[in-house]
Design a protein around this motif. Sequence first.
Motif, PDB file in Angstrom:
ATOM      1  N   UNK A  28       0.406  -0.858  -0.188  1.00  0.00           N
ATOM      2  CA  UNK A  28       0.229   0.083   0.061  1.00  0.00           C
ATOM      3  C   UNK A  28       0.723   0.991  -0.021  1.00  0.00           C
ATOM      4  N   UNK A  29       1.929   1.276   0.800  1.00  0.00           N
ATOM      5  CA  UNK A  29       3.066   2.324   0.882  1.00  0.00           C
ATOM      6  C   UNK A  29       3.565   2.398  -0.232  1.00  0.00           C
ATOM      7  N   UNK A  30       3.553   1.227  -1.489  1.00  0.00           N
ATOM      8  CA  UNK A  30       4.022   1.547  -2.933  1.00  0.00           C
ATOM      9  C   UNK A  30       3.550   2.244  -3.560  1.00  0.00           C
ATOM     10  N   UNK A  31       1.962   1.611  -3.585  1.00  0.00           N
ATOM     11  CA  UNK A  31       0.833   2.496  -4.701  1.00  0.00           C
ATOM     12  C   UNK A  31       0.805   3.986  -4.268  1.00  0.00           C
ATOM     13  N   UNK A  32       0.713   4.442  -2.621  1.00  0.00           N
ATOM     14  CA  UNK A  32       0.546   5.932  -2.304  1.00  0.00           C
ATOM     15  C   UNK A  32       2.062   6.567  -2.984  1.00  0.00           C
ATOM     16  N   UNK A  33       3.079   6.334  -3.440  1.00  0.00           N
ATOM     17  CA  UNK A  33       4.432   6.542  -3.687  1.00  0.00           C
ATOM     18  C   UNK A  33       4.133   6.537  -5.182  1.00  0.00           C
ATOM     19  N   UNK A  34       3.615   5.846  -6.002  1.00  0.00           N
ATOM     20  CA  UNK A  34       2.960   5.585  -7.182  1.00  0.00           C
ATOM     21  C   UNK A  34       2.317   6.691  -7.335  1.00  0.00           C
ATOM     22  N   UNK A  35       1.638   6.438  -6.526  1.00  0.00           N
ATOM     23  CA  UNK A  35       0.291   7.299  -7.125  1.00  0.00           C
ATOM     24  C   UNK A  35       0.595   8.764  -6.851  1.00  0.00           C
ATOM     25  N   UNK A  36       1.557   9.015  -6.206  1.00  0.00           N
ATOM     26  CA  UNK A  36       2.289  10.676  -5.841  1.00  0.00           C
ATOM     27  C   UNK A  36       3.479  11.274  -6.839  1.00  0.00           C
ATOM     28  N   UNK A  37       3.734  10.117  -7.982  1.00  0.00           N
ATOM     29  CA  UNK A  37       4.124  10.587  -9.214  1.00  0.00           C
ATOM     30  C   UNK A  37       6.101   9.935  -8.329  1.00  0.00           C
ATOM     31  N   UNK A  38       6.219   9.206  -7.739  1.00  0.00           N
ATOM     32  CA  UNK A  38       7.807   8.692  -7.536  1.00  0.00           C
ATOM     33  C   UNK A  38       7.743   7.661  -8.075  1.00  0.00           C
ATOM     34  N   UNK A  39       9.147   7.605  -8.800  1.00  0.00           N
ATOM     35  CA  UNK A  39       9.802   6.136  -9.210  1.00  0.00           C
ATOM     36  C   UNK A  39       9.865   5.184  -8.044  1.00  0.00           C
ATOM     37  N   UNK A  40       9.217   4.243  -8.551  1.00  0.00           N
ATOM     38  CA  UNK A  40       9.178   2.986  -7.282  1.00  0.00           C
ATOM     39  C   UNK A  40       9.951   2.497  -7.883  1.00  0.00           C
ATOM     40  N   UNK A  41      10.578   1.322  -7.459  1.00  0.00           N
ATOM     41  CA  UNK A  41      10.922  -0.205  -7.535  1.00  0.00           C
ATOM     42  C   UNK A  41      10.441  -1.484  -6.655  1.00  0.00           C
ATOM     43  N   UNK A  42      10.227  -2.427  -6.341  1.00  0.00           N
ATOM     44  CA  UNK A  42      10.085  -3.458  -5.647  1.00  0.00           C
ATOM     45  C   UNK A  42      11.578  -4.399  -5.609  1.00  0.00           C
ATOM     46  N   UNK A  43      12.057  -4.658  -4.077  1.00  0.00           N
ATOM     47  CA  UNK A  43      12.875  -5.852  -3.934  1.00  0.00           C
ATOM     48  C   UNK A  43      12.435  -6.809  -3.476  1.00  0.00           C
ATOM     49  N   UNK A  44      12.351  -7.669  -4.795  1.00  0.00           N
ATOM     50  CA  UNK A  44      12.037  -9.240  -4.053  1.00  0.00           C
ATOM     51  C   UNK A  44      13.303  -9.742  -3.645  1.00  0.00           C
ATOM     52  N   UNK A  45      13.646 -10.084  -2.765  1.00  0.00           N
ATOM     53  CA  UNK A  45      14.433 -11.024  -1.804  1.00  0.00           C
ATOM     54  C   UNK A  45      14.781 -10.498  -0.831  1.00  0.00           C
ATOM     55  N   UNK A  46      15.354 -11.637  -0.174  1.00  0.00           N
ATOM     56  CA  UNK A  46      16.099 -12.894  -0.631  1.00  0.00           C
ATOM     57  C   UNK A  46      14.559 -14.156  -0.890  1.00  0.00           C
ATOM     58  N   UNK A  47      14.996 -14.189  -1.919  1.00  0.00           N
ATOM     59  CA  UNK A  47      14.344 -15.443  -2.894  1.00  0.00           C
ATOM     60  C   UNK A  47      14.761 -17.103  -1.866  1.00  0.00           C
ATOM     61  N   UNK A  48      13.325 -17.988  -1.109  1.00  0.00           N
ATOM     62  CA  UNK A  48      13.987 -18.918   0.031  1.00  0.00           C
ATOM     63  C   UNK A  48      13.336 -19.984  -0.781  1.00  0.00           C
ATOM     64  N   UNK A  49      14.299 -20.909  -1.548  1.00  0.00           N
ATOM     65  CA  UNK A  49      13.534 -22.273  -2.295  1.00  0.00           C
ATOM     66  C   UNK A  49      12.285 -22.846  -1.036  1.00  0.00           C
TER      67      UNK A  49
END
Length: 275
Positions: free
Chosen positions: A166-187
């Motif tokens: 939800x924080x990511x969505x809000x930042x994106x809606x406010x026009x910020x360049x956003x990214x997701x860190x998907x890690x660590x990936x654990x088997x």
Amino acid sequence: MVRARVLETNVYKALSRSGLPDIDYALNPYIGCWHSCTYCYARIYVRNSVVSRNWGSVILVKKNIVEVLSREVKRLKLGAVGVGTITDAYQPLEAIYGLTRRSIDVLLKEGFQVSIQTKNPLILRDLDLLEKHRDHVDIGLTITTFNPRVAEFIEPRAPPPKARASALRKASERGFKTWIFYGPVIPSLNDDDSTIDEIIELAKDTGSKIFIDRLHVKSFMYMPNHPLNELISLTRKYEWRSFLTKVMNKCLKAGVKCVEAFTKTYSQRALEEFI
Ligand code: SF4
């Protein structure tokens, strides 16, 4: 009730040089991290042995960092600053000390770029400040899973993944360049199709790029009572390349940008240079 011991210290340097591409300096107002993620290996790069041995229970606050930074920026070449490269700069203590906010203010006013990575929606508090310099800011939220039980196991004190999304969505809606860190990936924990698909969907909705990272197994994890102990042997045999290819193909199909966060040697070098 879990409590942390807070130690205040004075530093003589606010920014460290970064070895990461696109990031010139690192800013970490706190050493030690309340979030206490099971997989966190930042502790092995922390020089203070009290903090490193009591990860999550002892946190060092760099009390004079803003004053030191204000002087430092006058003589440094402009560049990009990674915020929270070792420990989360928006962990709960930031709500009390405000060192991250004040440091970012100094950096942005001086013309530096700021790249923030966090697991904590507390970052939303600072959007008012950040949006005055929107073109100089990017915001990354770490999201490893949407399964509350898995999140509780690997990130026991970090805010729930839904709150981060939800924080990511809000930042994106406010026009910020956003990214997701998907890690660590654990088997067998967070490498399943539904996790991948949900992360890609969130990236698509928010126009975020995805950075994927594997679990970096460290020697302290081999202790019999380490929470990830049973999964470490799986990680050793894991076909990372084929997992990566699967995620990349899904991203391609969804029109989402996705890159591997670190190569092995690169990540070690970068971490050493951060501290
Ligand atoms: S939020 Fe980051 S620094 Fe903090 S415990 Fe988790 S992995 Fe470590």
